[in-house]
Design a protein around this motif. Structure first.
Motif, PDB file in Angstrom:
ATOM      1  N   ARG A  79      40.179  34.292  45.941  1.00 49.08           N
ATOM      2  CA  ARG A  79      39.315  35.441  46.255  1.00 49.08           C
ATOM      3  C   ARG A  79      39.655  36.631  45.378  1.00 49.08           C
ATOM      4  O   ARG A  79      38.777  37.304  44.845  1.00 49.08           O
ATOM      5  N   ALA A  80      40.938  36.914  45.243  1.00 46.03           N
ATOM      6  CA  ALA A  80      41.363  38.048  44.419  1.00 46.03           C
ATOM      7  C   ALA A  80      40.929  37.856  42.976  1.00 46.03           C
ATOM      8  O   ALA A  80      40.447  38.790  42.328  1.00 46.03           O
ATOM      9  N   LEU A  81      41.058  36.632  42.458  1.00 49.47           N
ATOM     10  CA  LEU A  81      40.713  36.368  41.053  1.00 49.47           C
ATOM     11  C   LEU A  81      39.225  36.604  40.799  1.00 49.47           C
ATOM     12  O   LEU A  81      38.843  37.147  39.765  1.00 49.47           O
ATOM     13  N   VAL A  82      38.399  36.192  41.748  1.00 52.22           N
ATOM     14  CA  VAL A  82      36.958  36.356  41.570  1.00 52.22           C
ATOM     15  C   VAL A  82      36.565  37.834  41.665  1.00 52.22           C
ATOM     16  O   VAL A  82      35.645  38.295  40.999  1.00 52.22           O
ATOM     17  N   TYR A  83      37.311  38.588  42.475  1.00 47.27           N
ATOM     18  CA  TYR A  83      36.989  40.009  42.655  1.00 47.27           C
ATOM     19  C   TYR A  83      37.503  40.870  41.488  1.00 47.27           C
ATOM     20  O   TYR A  83      36.960  41.940  41.205  1.00 47.27           O
ATOM     21  N   LEU A  84      38.541  40.379  40.846  1.00 44.25           N
ATOM     22  CA  LEU A  84      39.243  41.146  39.811  1.00 44.25           C
ATOM     23  C   LEU A  84      38.335  41.797  38.754  1.00 44.25           C
ATOM     24  O   LEU A  84      38.517  42.970  38.420  1.00 44.25           O
ATOM     25  N   PRO A  85      37.333  41.076  38.198  1.00 44.99           N
ATOM     26  CA  PRO A  85      36.519  41.701  37.147  1.00 44.99           C
ATOM     27  C   PRO A  85      35.846  43.006  37.576  1.00 44.99           C
ATOM     28  O   PRO A  85      35.552  43.847  36.739  1.00 44.99           O
ATOM     29  N   THR A  86      35.629  43.198  38.892  1.00 43.35           N
ATOM     30  CA  THR A  86      34.932  44.413  39.312  1.00 43.35           C
ATOM     31  C   THR A  86      35.799  45.657  39.165  1.00 43.35           C
ATOM     32  O   THR A  86      35.277  46.767  39.215  1.00 43.35           O
ATOM     33  N   ILE A  87      37.127  45.488  39.018  1.00 45.08           N
ATOM     34  CA  ILE A  87      37.944  46.691  38.859  1.00 45.08           C
ATOM     35  C   ILE A  87      38.406  46.887  37.415  1.00 45.08           C
ATOM     36  O   ILE A  87      39.110  47.829  37.115  1.00 45.08           O
ATOM     37  N   VAL A  88      37.976  45.989  36.534  1.00 43.24           N
ATOM     38  CA  VAL A  88      38.278  46.177  35.112  1.00 43.24           C
ATOM     39  C   VAL A  88      37.432  47.339  34.594  1.00 43.24           C
ATOM     40  O   VAL A  88      36.251  47.434  34.927  1.00 43.24           O
ATOM     41  N   PRO A  89      38.022  48.243  33.802  1.00 46.56           N
ATOM     42  CA  PRO A  89      37.215  49.327  33.241  1.00 46.56           C
ATOM     43  C   PRO A  89      35.965  48.758  32.572  1.00 46.56           C
ATOM     44  O   PRO A  89      36.058  47.795  31.812  1.00 46.56           O
ATOM     45  N   VAL A  90      34.813  49.329  32.866  1.00 52.38           N
ATOM     46  CA  VAL A  90      33.562  48.776  32.361  1.00 52.38           C
ATOM     47  C   VAL A  90      33.554  48.758  30.832  1.00 52.38           C
ATOM     48  O   VAL A  90      32.953  47.885  30.215  1.00 52.38           O
ATOM     49  N   VAL A  91      34.262  49.693  30.231  1.00 56.20           N
ATOM     50  CA  VAL A  91      34.341  49.713  28.766  1.00 56.20           C
ATOM     51  C   VAL A  91      35.052  48.463  28.259  1.00 56.20           C
ATOM     52  O   VAL A  91      34.626  47.844  27.283  1.00 56.20           O
ATOM     53  N   VAL A  92      36.127  48.098  28.930  1.00 54.18           N
ATOM     54  CA  VAL A  92      36.858  46.888  28.550  1.00 54.18           C
ATOM     55  C   VAL A  92      35.943  45.680  28.705  1.00 54.18           C
ATOM     56  O   VAL A  92      35.850  44.832  27.804  1.00 54.18           O
ATOM     57  N   GLY A  93      35.219  45.612  29.820  1.00 57.59           N
ATOM     58  CA  GLY A  93      34.273  44.519  30.036  1.00 57.59           C
ATOM     59  C   GLY A  93      33.248  44.453  28.918  1.00 57.59           C
ATOM     60  O   GLY A  93      32.957  43.388  28.381  1.00 57.59           O
ATOM     61  N   GLY A  94      32.716  45.607  28.544  1.00 58.79           N
ATOM     62  CA  GLY A  94      31.688  45.657  27.501  1.00 58.79           C
ATOM     63  C   GLY A  94      32.183  45.124  26.173  1.00 58.79           C
ATOM     64  O   GLY A  94      31.551  44.265  25.549  1.00 58.79           O
ATOM     65  N   PHE A 120      40.893  56.245  42.539  1.00 63.78           N
ATOM     66  CA  PHE A 120      41.692  56.038  41.333  1.00 63.78           C
ATOM     67  C   PHE A 120      40.978  55.086  40.383  1.00 63.78           C
ATOM     68  O   PHE A 120      40.808  55.381  39.199  1.00 63.78           O
ATOM     69  N   VAL A 121      40.530  53.953  40.918  1.00 58.85           N
ATOM     70  CA  VAL A 121      39.885  52.963  40.054  1.00 58.85           C
ATOM     71  C   VAL A 121      38.593  53.535  39.456  1.00 58.85           C
ATOM     72  O   VAL A 121      38.301  53.351  38.283  1.00 58.85           O
ATOM     73  N   TRP A 122      37.807  54.251  40.267  1.00 59.70           N
ATOM     74  CA  TRP A 122      36.578  54.847  39.741  1.00 59.70           C
ATOM     75  C   TRP A 122      36.861  55.817  38.609  1.00 59.70           C
ATOM     76  O   TRP A 122      36.217  55.767  37.568  1.00 59.70           O
ATOM     77  N   SER A 123      37.819  56.736  38.814  1.00 57.75           N
ATOM     78  CA  SER A 123      38.103  57.732  37.785  1.00 57.75           C
ATOM     79  C   SER A 123      38.709  57.065  36.557  1.00 57.75           C
ATOM     80  O   SER A 123      38.407  57.432  35.427  1.00 57.75           O
ATOM     81  N   TRP A 124      39.584  56.098  36.795  1.00 59.85           N
ATOM     82  CA  TRP A 124      40.251  55.401  35.707  1.00 59.85           C
ATOM     83  C   TRP A 124      39.232  54.699  34.809  1.00 59.85           C
ATOM     84  O   TRP A 124      39.373  54.680  33.591  1.00 59.85           O
TER      85      TRP A 124
END
Lengths: 302, 283
Positions: free
Chosen positions: A107-122, B211-215
């Motif tokens: 579950r954690a692994l599947v959720y993980l991408p949502t907290i990656v900075p969107v710039v990094v994802g891009g 934190f995650v949002w601002s980060w």
């Protein structure tokens, strides 16, 4: 007399606690809503004071081919992105609900991408989708398919945006996972005794029970896709702070064109008109979904 | 021992269990794969980065990309800036959101319902509607090009987080609060000494979210920060894109270092975090 004093004191207490939000609401929400409505009827470039032009911005938008292109792009993305998010969300939640060892980890692994900075994802997806060195086309090659130039060919840029955005579908999955836990187990047992197969159990038990969650998810997702900005911005980016439209304007979304008008062309009035159209459009679409939902949302609790 | 004998006698149980894990593992692998690409690319030599067909693992491990990343952009500067903005926003959130949440949940006044309505309404409002006037306000104050537009809003309360904390505070028993009031505690003391400690899990969750949002925020730094010395990592990373080529190795190394703190916070607060996502959506 005493009652009113107590009431007044309580009101003052309430106001004191609510003060930060009330200030923020007045300055950053209420005033801006009115101001952007006003600006939408003006010609305003940041350096001169707004000049009243009546409906001119709206009339110009109606004849602006980039506006229609952006609107069409956004609709195509919403129409593909929302059903895919919901479908993958539900299917993934079923998998994550299976009683296997290491379930919390999965579950954690599947959720993980949502907290990656969107710039990094891009940037990561720009690399994954690289037609020469990227893994996506490599995998397609293993299946005997020659991968396209994802970010170069206008007809393939939207699938690229959808793919990158679906990487963060884990949030929807987790919400559906919680919804699945609320489906009464007795119902499944009863259905199994009646000889219902997995598909029929899903159709007649799971789907109706989770339909209120689906309604909420459809609305949230539609709103998010109608406003999509950062993902296409990053995939198309050719300069730091200039929204690039991608090949043949194929990646120009509504919010990107609004950004271009406001911050590249400094057409603040024109952009405000766009903002209001988006606002009204979002409200209208939400309303239509809510009205249509009476047919398919199962209101079991009430 | 008996369990083992049992499973030997009935091997299909084992097989069914193992079979079930396969689709779950494939699902997780699909989502994790891009991470693996990012991580391993960061340790590749340029020759390995541009190899066809692509290989996941480096043939030759190197730390050059990390050294390169520090060389090509002022990484520590951007990191400090990002940390400053995120830290201040978290501070704003934990000061303001519980106060407003308390006003809607536990102060008995006529404004409680309208206030909650305003919070929910603000949650639904498309940010584009307020984007331009808010920019013009900051511009008028001469604050474009400072961190104020990124930080001050957090001190005025974030609607989603106010709502989340409120939902938690509602479940604090009224008897506790009444008892404190009868003992003559002021409203603020009741709040600070009774309700706040109980609401701590919700506040921690809100802090993690903020934190995650601002980060990871991209749009606000993009609009408000002009001086490269002020850049946060979100907008600083574009420096790896050249006129004709991209420094993929160093970029991925920087991406790894940018992602790690968010992932670390997530793993620490995971229990709260995932609970918060579904609670906020369902209640």
């Amino acid at each position: 007399m005493r009652m009113t004093t107590i009431r007044r004191r309580r009101a003052l207490t309430g106001l004191a606690f609510a003060a930060p939000f009330l200030m923020g609401f007045a300055i950053f929400i209420a005033y801006p809503i009115g101001a952007s409505a006003f600006y939408s009827f003006t010609d305003f470039n940041l350096f001169q004071s707004p000049d009243w032009v009546g409906l001119q911005n709206y009339e110009r938008l109606a004849q602006d081919s980039s506006f229609w292109k952006a609107l069409a792009n956004t609709f195509v993305l919403t129409a593909t992105g929302v059903p895919l998010s919901i479908g993958i969300g539900i299917a993934g939640a079923h998998l994550l609900n299976l009683p296997v060892r290491g379930q919390p980890l999965f579950r954690a692994l599947v959720y993980l991408p949502t907290i990656v900075p969107v710039v990094v994802g891009g940037y990561l997806w720009r690399w994954m989708l690289n037609s020469q060195y990227g893994f996506i086309n490599y995998f397609l090659g293993l299946l005997g398919i020659t991968g396209p130039g994802w970010l170069v060919q206008p007809e393939w840029t939207k699938p690229a945006i959808v793919l990158m955005t679906l990487w963060t579908v884990g949030g929807t999955m987790i919400i559906y996972l919680a919804a699945l836990k609320d489906v009464p187990g007795e119902l499944y047992e009863a259905a199994e005794i009646d000889g219902a197969g997995p598909f029929s159990r899903f159709l007649h038990i799971t789907w109706p029970t989770i339909s209120p969650v689906t309604l909420f998810q459809v609305i949230v997702n539609v709103i998010a896709w109608l406003q999509i900005f950062t993902q296409p911005y990053l995939l198309a980016q050719t300069r730091l702070n200039n929204a690039s439209s991608g090949p043949g304007e194929s990646m120009l979304t509504y919010a990107m064109y609004l950004f271009q008008n406001a911050f590249s062309f400094l057409k603040m009035g024109y952009a405000s008109a766009m903002a209001w159209i988006l606002f009204l459009l979002t409200l209208a679409v939400t309303l239509v979904i809510l009205i249509g939902s009476r047919r398919w949302v199962h209101d079991g609790a009430r | 021992m008996t369990a083992l004998a049992e499973s030997r006698r009935r091997p299909w149980i084992l097989r069914r269990r193992t079979r079930r894990i396969v689709p779950v593992a494939i699902l997780a692998a699909v989502f994790v794969f891009p991470f693996a690409v990012m991580l391993f690319t960061a340790f590749k030599t340029p020759g390995d980065v541009f190899s066809t067909p692509p290989a996941l693992l480096p043939r030759e491990w190197t730390l050059d990309n990390f050294a390169e990343a520090f060389d090509q952009i002022p990484f520590w500067r951007y990191l400090a800036n990002t940390l400053f903005v995120s830290g201040m926003s978290v501070l704003g959130t934990i000061v303001s959101c519980p106060l407003v949440a308390y006003a809607t949940a536990k102060v008995r006044w006529r404004g409680a319902r309208p206030l909650l309505g305003a919070v929910l309404l603000t949650m639904m409002l498309p940010p584009q509607v307020t984007l331009i006037p808010v920019f013009l306000i900051w511009n008028g104050l001469g604050a474009v090009g400072t961190y104020l537009p990124l930080i001050v809003p957090a001190f005025l309360g974030t609607p989603f987080l106010i709502f989340m904390i409120r939902q938690f505070m509602v479940s604090v028993p009224d008897e506790l609060i009444e008892a404190a009031r009868i003992d003559g505690a002021s409203e603020f003391r009741t709040y600070a000494q009774i309700v706040l400690p109980i609401a701590r899990p919700a506040i921690v969750t809100a802090a993690v979210f903020q934190f995650v949002w601002s980060w990871t925020d991209f749009l606000n730094p993009l609009i408000y920060l002009g001086d490269p010395d002020q850049y946060t990592l979100s907008i600083g990373l574009y420096s790896f894109f050249g006129e004709n080529d991209v420094a993929w190795g160093p970029l991925m190394a920087a991406c790894v270092m940018f992602t790690l703190p968010a992932v670390a916070i997530f793993l620490v607060g995971q229990r709260f975090f995932i609970g918060g996502v579904s609670a906020g959506a369902l209640k």
